[in-house]
Write an enzyme that holds these catalytic residues in place. Structure first.
Site, mmCIF file in Angstrom:
data_model
loop_
_atom_site.group_PDB
_atom_site.id
_atom_site.type_symbol
_atom_site.label_atom_id
_atom_site.label_comp_id
_atom_site.label_asym_id
_atom_site.label_seq_id
_atom_site.Cartn_x
_atom_site.Cartn_y
_atom_site.Cartn_z
ATOM 1 N N ASP A 168 0.884 -1.165 0.000
ATOM 2 C CA ASP A 168 0.000 0.000 0.000
ATOM 3 C C ASP A 168 0.929 1.225 0.000
ATOM 4 O OD1 ASP A 168 -2.053 1.809 0.139
ATOM 5 O OD2 ASP A 168 -3.097 0.828 1.786
HETATM 6 C C1 BGC Z 1 -4.979 3.384 0.394
HETATM 7 C C2 BGC Z 1 -5.055 2.485 -0.834
HETATM 8 C C3 BGC Z 1 -4.831 3.297 -2.070
HETATM 9 C C4 BGC Z 1 -3.494 3.990 -1.962
HETATM 10 C C5 BGC Z 1 -3.157 4.837 -3.172
HETATM 11 C C6 BGC Z 1 -3.728 4.239 0.415
HETATM 12 O O1 BGC Z 1 -3.840 5.238 1.375
HETATM 13 O O2 BGC Z 1 -5.027 2.598 1.559
HETATM 14 O O3 BGC Z 1 -6.284 1.831 -0.875
HETATM 15 O O4 BGC Z 1 -4.899 2.476 -3.199
HETATM 16 O O5 BGC Z 1 -3.508 4.851 -0.838
HETATM 17 O O6 BGC Z 1 -3.948 5.968 -3.220
#
Ligand code: BGC
Length: 768
Positions: free
Chosen positions: A229
């Site tokens: 993530d």
């Molecule tokens: C989230 C993800 C997301 C990523 C990119 C993170 O804060 O948990 O679900 O895909 O950011 O934006």
């Protein structure tokens, strides 16, 4: 070109740089092995393609794209074919916008209605979540676009999401929190999986060898890309070793960690090679995506179709709905003119257009007489707004009252503190109800709310967050042009205190005990014989359905479904199975199959709901494997608490020995909440590492650390909830990454935090 050979030939200093993105939304690239960077983008219900001020929290601008209904809404359609079609639409938009990987769907389990990101997830049930996620993935990937399922795994709370540790027993982990991912991986075959931020039983998901190498890759045979993530890599070497191929976004200092570890023998270079090989294959596949122009109007219309099929009719006293053409209609409520159709955070879409309820009513055949805002969205009281609404309502026959939760309540990185609707809204409803008019409430929010106030309305429709065409869909349901067929995919308890993890969930704890185990949502209410306000699986229609001729075979159940009402309509028939679990006092009935079926008025059809590999298995804790055996109860119904048929089926000789953790007993006996508080530090006694939380820097020796912690605390007081919550509990590695520090600067920062001010600052400034 022989890619494997090409990779082997690369120098380790080059290879180690390929394990992190080349930019915020771009994967790594390497011309020597023909690997081009691939553009990735959120998200689960619409594209968030950014080119300015990239960020992972949904702040700033993004290009317009269709905002489809959120996963929470879509799952209520119980129609996985529609979910697959929605995936195709997402894939098409992604391709047209130059995106080769969609960061979604998200399929974490809704353990508590308080999770701020529940609107992004499908259900409290792993089977339904897995089936929907698989459908989305199949759809997205049809034109070659990659889907990335997230967040693997057990991520069920937002607050402190980068630091908390989920303490889960193996049975609960397998049966509840991993099964949805297993189904999505096996049946959807996603190109990628994103690891969650949190830890499981002491080990970060990113870097968890058992989870990634063992279960995902080993047991489920996943050979696609595993990515972090955003900012969710905590120990780079452990991450690579566990089978994570790519750290996102770009991180300037992690390559050195990998290089050093390989050179010292701590990390096997073949693991690095394998990750690059997977990335190369992924990048090559991305070049084959079919890119065609998008018909944006058609996409907006499809978003309406999805919403029409997802909206849930919860109450319809004396057939208050559908509305008649002669009824004088007043539209009241801030949510009518200012639609709420999506949640906030990384999934935030800049919609191509939005049709709210007020616009849709105005352009319908309804006898519309006026609109009043009625209340302030932020919860503030306004007698003037309320009085005006009452005045308008007194001139109408029927009030369409649009209620909901404001933008600051359901969002990424924050959790809700209660499940109430703001009092200014329920008070207005009570005032309107006193007029004796027909009141139809349309509810706009991403999940569960307490609904004791619904005694004051004739009909209640839950629209969830149903995308940019939410108003069009809702009005079609009001007029009867669409017969509602949505059914809840999460239980609506009467009060928050009835939720099984209520006493544990919202206490800030670094270790979160999943003491309620597999008893999440309807499994808890059903097994313990507790009633709820609206059960999982529940939803009304303008017609009625009947089931008969239930036949249980070795392959599944057959049942005849008849539309016995006066209108055409659709319903979802659900199959629940109760496994024999001698160790458990309360073995839950679990959803193991469902079918959405459309029937004309008077039509009858036989449907077949097959068993599959998930139907009978339970986790055998003694032997650490799935097993089945004994007599299972198979039931069919229209919701989880009201079964219509029941039969028994024998599978294998005797029941599997399941884990039955001792904690279940303790949990049911006393509802203890084994919360472990955070270790307390004293000023100056903490040595900063990249894993130290920003908040804790105040306990470090150096002035820089305290200054940094102070600045962060200013952010944490910011009015922007996402920003303030995100800043509260962040490991500083995350900040280093976003500041694009190199390894020397990271070292310098830590030294400065630990009291070596000049040495540290010199390194930060001169980068050497
Ligand atoms: C989230 C993800 C997301 C990523 C990119 C993170 O804060 O948990 O679900 O895909 O950011 O934006």
């Amino acid at each position: 070109m022989d890619v494997k050979k090409g990779i082997r030939k690369l120098d380790i200093s080059v290879k180690s740089k390929l394990l992190t993105g080349s930019a915020f939304w771009r994967t790594a690239e390497c011309a020597d092995i023909g690997m081009e960077a691939v553009t990735v983008s959120d998200g689960p219900h619409g594209l968030r393609v950014q080119d300015k001020m990239p960020n992972h929290l949904g702040m700033g601008t993004s290009h317009p794209s269709t905002c489809f209904p959120t996963a929470a809404a879509m799952a209520c359609s119980w129609d996985t074919e529609l979910g697959e079609e929605l995936g195709e639409y997402l894939g098409r938009e992604a391709a047209a916008m130059g995106v080769s990987m969609v960061l979604g769907p998200g399929l974490n389990l809704k353990r508590s209605p308080l999770c701020g990101r529940n609107f992004e997830y499908f259900s409290e049930d792993p089977y339904l979540s897995g089936k929907f996620a698989a459908a989305y993935v199949r759809g997205i990937q049809k034109n070659g676009t990659a889907a990335c399922i997230k967040h693997f795994a057990v991520n069920s709370r937002e607050r402190g999401r980068m630091v908390y540790d989920c303490i889960v027993d193996e049975q609960t982990l397998r049966e509840s929190y991993l099964s949805s991912f297993e189904i999505a991986v096996k049946e959807g075959k996603p190109a990628a999986v994103m690891t969650a931020y949190n830890k499981i039983n002491g080990v970060y998901c990113n870097g968890n060898e058992r989870l990634i190498g063992g279960i995902l890759r080993g047991e489920w045979g996943f050979d696609g890309l595993v990515i972090s993530d955003w900012g969710g890599t905590f120990d780079k070497v452990a991450s690579v070793r566990s089978g994570v191929d790519l750290e996102m976004p770009r991180c300037d200092f992690s390559a050195t960690e990998v290089e050093k570890a390989v050179k010292s023998g701590e990390l096997d270079e073949r693991i690095v090679d394998k990750s690059i090989e997977r990335q190369q294959a992924f990048s090559a596949a991305a070049q084959r995506v079919r890119r065609e122009p998008v018909d944006w109007q058609a996409h907006s219309d499809f978003a309406a179709k999805c919403a029409e099929n997802s909206i849930v009719l919860l109450k319809n006293e004396n057939s208050a709905l559908p509305l008649g053409k002669s009824e004088k209609i007043a539209v009241i409520g801030d949510f009518a003119s200012n639609a709420r159709y999506q949640g906030a955070g990384s999934s935030l879409v800049n919609p191509t257009k939005v049709t709210g309820v007020l616009d849709a009513v105005k352009s319908s055949d309804l006898n519309y007489i006026g609109f009043e805002r009625g209340f302030k969205r932020d919860g503030g009281r306004s007698v003037r707004l309320s009085d005006r609404a009452v005045k308008l309502a007194s001139e109408a026959d029927t009030v369409i009252l649009c209620l909901g939760l404001g933008e600051g309540i359901e969002l990424e990185s924050c959790d809700r503190s209660n499940i109430d609707l703001p009092a200014n809204q329920t008070e207005l409803l009570a005032r309107l109800s006193a007029l004796g008019k027909k009141i139809i409430v349309l509810l706009f929010c991403g999940g569960v709310v307490e609904t004791s106030w619904d005694k004051n309305c004739s009909a209640l429709i839950h629209c969830f967050l149903s995308g940019q065409s939410c108003g069009t869909a809702a009005v079609k349901v009001l007029t009867g042009e669409v017969n509602p067929s949505g059914r809840l995919t999460e239980s609506f308890p009467r009060a928050l205190s009835e939720v099984p993890c209520a006493e544990i969930y919202n206490k800030y704890a670094y270790k979160m005990d999943y003491a309620e185990g597999i008893y999440v949502g309807y499994k808890y209410y059903g097994a313990l014989g507790k009633s709820v306000k609206y059960p999982f699986g529940y939803g009304l229609s303008y017609t009625q359905f009947d089931c008969s001729d239930f036949v249980l075979t070795d392959e599944g159940v057959k049942v005849k479904v008849k539309n016995v009402g006066g209108r055409d309509g659709a319903t979802a028939v659900q199959m629940y199975i109760t496994a024999p679990r001698p160790e458990l006092e309360h073995s839950p009935a679990e959803l193991k199959g469902f079918k959405k079926i459309f029937l004309r008025s008077g039509e009858q059809r036989e449907i077949f709901i097959p068993f599959d590999e998930y139907s009978f298995r339970v986790w055998d804790g003694e032997n650490s494997r799935w097993s089945e055996g004994g007599i299972y109860k198979v039931q069919v119904g229209f919701d989880s608490l009201n079964m219509l048929f029941c039969g028994n089926i024998q599978r294998g000789a005797s029941p599997a020995a399941c884990d039955s953790p001792q904690s279940y007993k303790e949990y049911f006996d006393s509802r203890i909440s084994p919360v472990q508080p955070k270790v307390k530090h004293k000023k100056g006694d903490l040595t900063a590492t990249v894993m130290t939380e920003i908040y804790d820097l105040r306990y470090c020796k150096g002035f820089v650390a305290r200054l940094f912690s102070f600045i962060a605390s200013l952010y944490s007081r910011s009015k922007d909830e996402i920003l303030s919550n995100s800043m509260t509990h962040l490991p500083i590695r995350f900040i280093m990454l976003f500041m694009h520090y190199n390894e020397v600067q990271v070292e310098g920062f830590l030294e400065a935090c630990n009291g070596k001010f000049f040495r540290g600052v010199k390194k930060i400034i001169f980068k050497k």
